[in-house]
Design a protein around this motif. Sequence first.
Motif, PDB file in Angstrom:
ATOM      1  N   LEU A   1      -4.268   7.176  -2.573  1.00  0.00           N
ATOM      2  CA  LEU A   1      -3.962   5.880  -1.964  1.00  0.00           C
ATOM      3  C   LEU A   1      -3.868   4.803  -3.038  1.00  0.00           C
ATOM      4  CD1 LEU A   1      -6.481   6.002   1.028  1.00  0.00           C
ATOM      5  CD2 LEU A   1      -4.141   6.886   0.926  1.00  0.00           C
ATOM      6  N   TYR A   2      -2.986   3.847  -2.792  1.00  0.00           N
ATOM      7  CA  TYR A   2      -2.779   2.750  -3.724  1.00  0.00           C
ATOM      8  C   TYR A   2      -2.673   1.455  -2.916  1.00  0.00           C
ATOM      9  CZ  TYR A   2      -1.517   6.554  -6.838  1.00  0.00           C
ATOM     10  OH  TYR A   2      -1.532   7.713  -7.571  1.00  0.00           O
ATOM     11  N   TYR A   3      -3.246   0.384  -3.456  1.00  0.00           N
ATOM     12  CA  TYR A   3      -3.215  -0.899  -2.765  1.00  0.00           C
ATOM     13  C   TYR A   3      -2.908  -2.028  -3.738  1.00  0.00           C
ATOM     14  CZ  TYR A   3      -5.505   1.494   1.090  1.00  0.00           C
ATOM     15  OH  TYR A   3      -5.799   2.359   2.128  1.00  0.00           O
ATOM     16  N   ALA A   4      -2.244  -3.050  -3.238  1.00  0.00           N
ATOM     17  CA  ALA A   4      -2.109  -4.280  -3.998  1.00  0.00           C
ATOM     18  C   ALA A   4      -3.477  -4.961  -4.046  1.00  0.00           C
ATOM     19  CB  ALA A   4      -1.086  -5.196  -3.330  1.00  0.00           C
ATOM     20  N   GLU A   5      -3.740  -5.654  -5.128  1.00  0.00           N
ATOM     21  CA  GLU A   5      -5.032  -6.324  -5.268  1.00  0.00           C
ATOM     22  C   GLU A   5      -5.274  -7.321  -4.139  1.00  0.00           C
ATOM     23  OE1 GLU A   5      -6.640  -4.148  -8.043  1.00  0.00           O
ATOM     24  OE2 GLU A   5      -7.636  -5.962  -7.307  1.00  0.00           O
ATOM     25  N   SER A   6      -4.224  -7.937  -3.677  1.00  0.00           N
ATOM     26  CA  SER A   6      -4.357  -8.979  -2.658  1.00  0.00           C
ATOM     27  C   SER A   6      -4.806  -8.452  -1.299  1.00  0.00           C
ATOM     28  CB  SER A   6      -3.036  -9.730  -2.504  1.00  0.00           C
ATOM     29  OG  SER A   6      -2.016  -8.833  -2.108  1.00  0.00           O
TER      30      SER A   6
ATOM     31  N   ALA B   1       0.846  -1.190   0.000  1.00  0.00           N
ATOM     32  CA  ALA B   1       0.000   0.000   0.000  1.00  0.00           C
ATOM     33  C   ALA B   1       0.881   1.238   0.000  1.00  0.00           C
ATOM     34  CB  ALA B   1      -0.918   0.020   1.222  1.00  0.00           C
ATOM     35  N   ALA B   2       0.333   2.334  -0.507  1.00  0.00           N
ATOM     36  CA  ALA B   2       1.058   3.598  -0.521  1.00  0.00           C
ATOM     37  C   ALA B   2       0.102   4.753  -0.322  1.00  0.00           C
ATOM     38  CB  ALA B   2       1.818   3.771  -1.833  1.00  0.00           C
ATOM     39  N   ARG B   3       0.636   5.784   0.306  1.00  0.00           N
ATOM     40  CA  ARG B   3      -0.082   7.038   0.424  1.00  0.00           C
ATOM     41  C   ARG B   3       0.848   8.124  -0.086  1.00  0.00           C
ATOM     42  NH1 ARG B   3      -1.974  11.563   2.720  1.00  0.00           N
ATOM     43  NH2 ARG B   3      -4.130  11.607   3.502  1.00  0.00           N
ATOM     44  N   ARG B   4       0.482   8.720  -1.215  1.00  0.00           N
ATOM     45  CA  ARG B   4       1.334   9.739  -1.796  1.00  0.00           C
ATOM     46  C   ARG B   4       1.108  11.088  -1.112  1.00  0.00           C
ATOM     47  NH1 ARG B   4       4.127   8.698  -6.220  1.00  0.00           N
ATOM     48  NH2 ARG B   4       4.137  10.915  -6.716  1.00  0.00           N
ATOM     49  N   ARG B   5       2.014  11.995  -1.368  1.00  0.00           N
ATOM     50  CA  ARG B   5       1.934  13.322  -0.753  1.00  0.00           C
ATOM     51  C   ARG B   5       0.614  14.015  -1.064  1.00  0.00           C
ATOM     52  NH1 ARG B   5       6.671  15.464  -3.931  1.00  0.00           N
ATOM     53  NH2 ARG B   5       6.187  13.592  -5.124  1.00  0.00           N
ATOM     54  N   ASP B   6       0.084  13.742  -2.248  1.00  0.00           N
ATOM     55  CA  ASP B   6      -1.148  14.407  -2.636  1.00  0.00           C
ATOM     56  C   ASP B   6      -2.378  13.752  -2.029  1.00  0.00           C
ATOM     57  OD1 ASP B   6      -1.216  12.982  -6.022  1.00  0.00           O
ATOM     58  OD2 ASP B   6      -1.425  12.061  -4.056  1.00  0.00           O
ATOM     59  N   GLY B   7      -2.159  12.709  -1.226  1.00  0.00           N
ATOM     60  CA  GLY B   7      -3.264  12.050  -0.543  1.00  0.00           C
ATOM     61  C   GLY B   7      -3.836  10.844  -1.254  1.00  0.00           C
TER      62      GLY B   7
END
Length: 123
Positions: free
Chosen positions: A56-61, A48-54
């Motif tokens: 969000l990103y997640y792996a499908e799993s 998972a990631a949270r970028r500076r701009d807010g």
Amino acid sequence: VKVVESGGGLAQIGESLTLSCGISEGSISRRDMAWFRQVPGEGRDFVAARRRDGHLYYAESVKGRFAISRDSNKNTVYLQMRALKPEDTAVYYCAAGTVILSRTRDETGYYYWGRGTQVTVSS
């Protein structure tokens, strides 16, 4: 910049754990933050990631079960893990950096890494 994770441990299937990640310098609000995980003999996988701009990103799993969040006052990023499965067992690493968008899910895009925290899910 030091990155320090905490909160790992042993959980039963279906239980929850929350990991925490703090950095020693600067504000997490100005950095892209991410979690990766690794099992023995394999490379690090994006979680998972949270970028500076807010964004969000997640792996499908983990989508729908894990949530990455930030507390700017505490300068801490969290990974809330629900409905844990045995395949979630891994060493979880927190990473920080200023990351090109296209490399958000790529471990090579991050400059700073913690030492990892073990998460074990058993039946």
